[in-house]
Scaffold this motif. Structure first.
Motif, short mmCIF file in Angstrom:
data_model
loop_
_atom_site.label_atom_id
_atom_site.label_comp_id
_atom_site.label_asym_id
_atom_site.label_seq_id
_atom_site.Cartn_x
_atom_site.Cartn_y
_atom_site.Cartn_z
N LEU A 366 89.88 -60.30 -5.62
CA LEU A 366 90.27 -58.89 -5.73
C LEU A 366 89.78 -58.28 -7.04
O LEU A 366 89.44 -57.09 -7.08
CB LEU A 366 91.79 -58.76 -5.64
CG LEU A 366 92.44 -59.16 -4.31
CD1 LEU A 366 93.95 -58.98 -4.39
CD2 LEU A 366 91.88 -58.35 -3.16
N MET A 367 89.75 -59.09 -8.09
CA MET A 367 89.30 -58.58 -9.40
C MET A 367 87.83 -58.18 -9.40
O MET A 367 87.40 -57.38 -10.23
CB MET A 367 89.54 -59.65 -10.47
CG MET A 367 91.00 -59.93 -10.78
SD MET A 367 91.78 -58.62 -11.75
CE MET A 367 90.99 -58.84 -13.33
N GLN A 368 87.07 -58.70 -8.45
CA GLN A 368 85.63 -58.46 -8.43
C GLN A 368 85.23 -57.30 -7.54
O GLN A 368 84.06 -56.90 -7.54
CB GLN A 368 84.89 -59.72 -7.97
CG GLN A 368 85.17 -60.96 -8.81
CD GLN A 368 84.84 -60.75 -10.28
OE1 GLN A 368 83.82 -60.17 -10.60
NE2 GLN A 368 85.72 -61.23 -11.15
N GLN A 369 86.17 -56.74 -6.78
CA GLN A 369 85.82 -55.71 -5.81
C GLN A 369 85.69 -54.33 -6.46
O GLN A 369 86.32 -54.06 -7.49
CB GLN A 369 86.85 -55.67 -4.69
CG GLN A 369 87.04 -57.00 -3.96
CD GLN A 369 85.70 -57.61 -3.56
OE1 GLN A 369 84.81 -56.93 -3.07
NE2 GLN A 369 85.57 -58.92 -3.77
N PRO A 370 84.91 -53.43 -5.87
CA PRO A 370 84.69 -52.10 -6.47
C PRO A 370 85.85 -51.15 -6.30
O PRO A 370 86.00 -50.21 -7.08
CB PRO A 370 83.45 -51.59 -5.72
CG PRO A 370 83.47 -52.30 -4.41
CD PRO A 370 84.04 -53.66 -4.69
N TRP A 371 86.66 -51.30 -5.27
CA TRP A 371 87.83 -50.46 -5.01
C TRP A 371 87.52 -48.97 -5.01
O TRP A 371 88.04 -48.22 -5.83
CB TRP A 371 88.95 -50.77 -6.00
CG TRP A 371 89.42 -52.19 -5.92
CD1 TRP A 371 89.28 -53.13 -6.89
CD2 TRP A 371 90.07 -52.83 -4.82
NE1 TRP A 371 89.79 -54.34 -6.46
CE2 TRP A 371 90.28 -54.18 -5.17
CE3 TRP A 371 90.47 -52.40 -3.55
CZ2 TRP A 371 90.88 -55.09 -4.33
CZ3 TRP A 371 91.06 -53.31 -2.70
CH2 TRP A 371 91.27 -54.64 -3.09
N PRO A 372 86.67 -48.50 -4.10
CA PRO A 372 86.40 -47.06 -4.03
C PRO A 372 87.64 -46.25 -3.65
O PRO A 372 87.74 -45.07 -3.99
CB PRO A 372 85.31 -46.96 -2.96
CG PRO A 372 85.47 -48.21 -2.14
CD PRO A 372 85.91 -49.26 -3.09
N GLY A 373 88.59 -46.90 -2.94
CA GLY A 373 89.84 -46.23 -2.58
C GLY A 373 90.93 -46.38 -3.61
O GLY A 373 92.07 -45.95 -3.39
#
Length: 477
Positions: A366-373
């Motif tokens: 989860l720490m590596q994801q871009p999280w556009p939302g």
């Protein structure tokens, strides 16, 4: 010659500086009889050394001394302790110099011959000021320490310095009446910030209503009626008088979310309302005062929108009195473990089963994801994990094998594609559990019926099949 004693915790200690030995003795006697502990120096250099070793509540110094005068001593004492009150003693011809010293930071000045009552009164004020400054600094230090450790703030979660700065700005802006423009990407928590501004308001406004309006969710032809209200007969279908959001907000807060979606022809009307602090209902003649504070939010760059002609420049100036930017999750990744735990606790509190945990490898992913939302997207992922388990987040080799052998030239499944696949699987599971009933599923999912239907169409979910399966279940059991 100098006389420097040890500091007492109970007795306020003064430093007296003068090259006149007889005046030093007289001042010392007067001040000790008044209850002060007194150190004396007849050279400014000695006074500087004493100030570096001892804590004084005030300094009393002659302005005319050899080698280093009172003006230079003042400046150098301020470099050691900027809050130390310095009172200068002047001759008749030094009054103009003393006035200049006060402008440069001296606490006060006294003329020779020094009147005992005037001296003691000036020192009492200086000592009181010193005490207040120290108490204030100690309070500020405690507040800063407590703020630096804040991880939850009126629904907002984060301990990153960017979030600490945001919390402080919210506290400052909440006390004011000016318009606030909140900018931030989708899912960062703009309405939470608006609610915090309303709740923290140091005025009756915090006890008034908080009215939130999403401009993008209202059909363009209905926005004017929603905001301004209308009189009976104002237009076809207006059978009764309607109170608009401007009026309903009263002395509370009106939050206009996604203000960038407001049609241009209505932006001019909003500008006029903000300038005149009054408005008319549609079809009405009575001027109604606007008492609420206006807070707006946008997920677009309004300056770029204004430059492109999609947003009025003059309205932007009126709304952007107090700008407030919410950092995206990508700028504060250190808060992801904190947010994950918050959402896990949120789920666990609502369910009586064994607490759900998140394996460390999944947290690393989860720490590596871009999280556009942003935070909203992270919350949905954690909730999905709580219901479906670890397979809802991680794409394991086993899961890939279950889906069939990969093609030789196939690329690994991307995060976006994986999330869409899992969202579809989760949506089908909830709809199946609810017998294909969208209303019940929307309640479970925490989404509007419109959003659920949009996702059903997007993922081409066969509602009829789910309903038929639900009808067949009792007969098969």
């Amino acid at each position: 010659m100098s006389s420097v004693g040890t500091n007492s915790h109970d007795t306020p200690r003064l430093l007296v500086v003068d090259d006149d030995r007889y005046l030093l003795l007289a001042l010392r006697q007067t001040l000790e009889l008044a209850g002060y502990a007194v150190d004396t120096c007849n050279r400014a250099q000695e006074a500087l050394a004493a100030a570096g070793e001892q804590a004084y509540v005030a300094v009393l110094s002659d302005i005319r001394m050899p080698q280093m005068d009172g003006m230079e001593l003042l400046q150098r004492l301020q470099a050691i302790d900027q809050d130390l009150p310095v009172i200068l003693i002047t001759g008749h011809g030094d009054v103009a110099l003393a006035v200049r010293a006060v402008k440069q930071g001296a606490y006060d000045f006294l003329q020779k011959p020094v009147d005992e009552d005037v001296l003691l009164s000036a020192l009492a004020r200086a000592v009181e000021r010193r005490s207040l400054v120290r108490e204030n600094r100690a309070l500020q230090a405690r507040l800063s320490a407590s703020r630096s450790g804040r991880s939850v703030f009126y629904g907002l979660v984060g301990a990153h310095p960017l979030m600490q700065e945001l919390y402080s700005l919210i506290e400052t802006m909440a006390r004011e009446q000016d318009a606030v423009l909140i900018s931030g990407d989708t899912g960062t928590g703009k309405e939470l910030v608006a609610r915090a501004l309303h709740t923290l308001a140091a005025s009756p406004r915090s006890g008034g209503p908080f009215v939130a309006v999403n401009m993008a969710a209202i059909p363009a032809e209905m926005i004017e009626s929603e905001l301004f209200g209308h009189e009976r007969g104002a237009f076809t279908g207006a059978d009764t008088r309607k109170t608009g959001k401007f009026e309903f907000s009263g002395k509370g807060t009106l939050f206009l979310d996604e203000i960038c979606s407001m049609p241009l022809h209505l932006q001019g009307k909003l500008l006029r309302v903000l300038e005149e602090r009054a408005f008319f209902r549609l079809g009405g003649n009575s001027l109604i005062p606007l008492q609420a504070r206006i807070i707006t939010a946008t997920n677009r760059n309004l300056e770029e929108e204004a430059a492109a002609g999609h947003f009025r420049q003059d309205l932007l100036y009126r709304l952007n009195v107090l700008p407030l930017r919410i950092p995206p999750l990508a700028e504060r990744r250190e808060d992801i473990p904190l947010l994950v735990q918050h959402f896990l606790d949120e789920y666990n509190v609502l369910h009586n089963g064994p607490p759900v945990m998140l394996p460390p490898p999944l947290l690393d992913q989860l720490m590596q994801q871009p999280w556009p939302g942003n935070v909203r997207e992270l919350r949905n992922v954690i909730r999905r994990h709580c219901i479906l388990g670890a397979q809802s987040i991680a794409v394991t080799e086993t899961a890939q094998q279950e889906d069939g052998p990969a093609l030789p030239d196939a690329e690994p499944l991307g995060w976006k594609e994986h999330m869409e696949r899992e969202e579809k699987r989760y949506l089908e599971e909830v709809l199946g559990h609810c017998g294909g009933q969208v209303s019940a599923a929307s309640t479970v999912l925490g989404l509007s019926r419109k959003s659920v239907y949009e996702k059903i169409n997007r993922y081409r979910i066969d509602l009829e099949r789910l309903r038929q399966n639900n009808e067949m279940t009792p007969s098969q059991s």
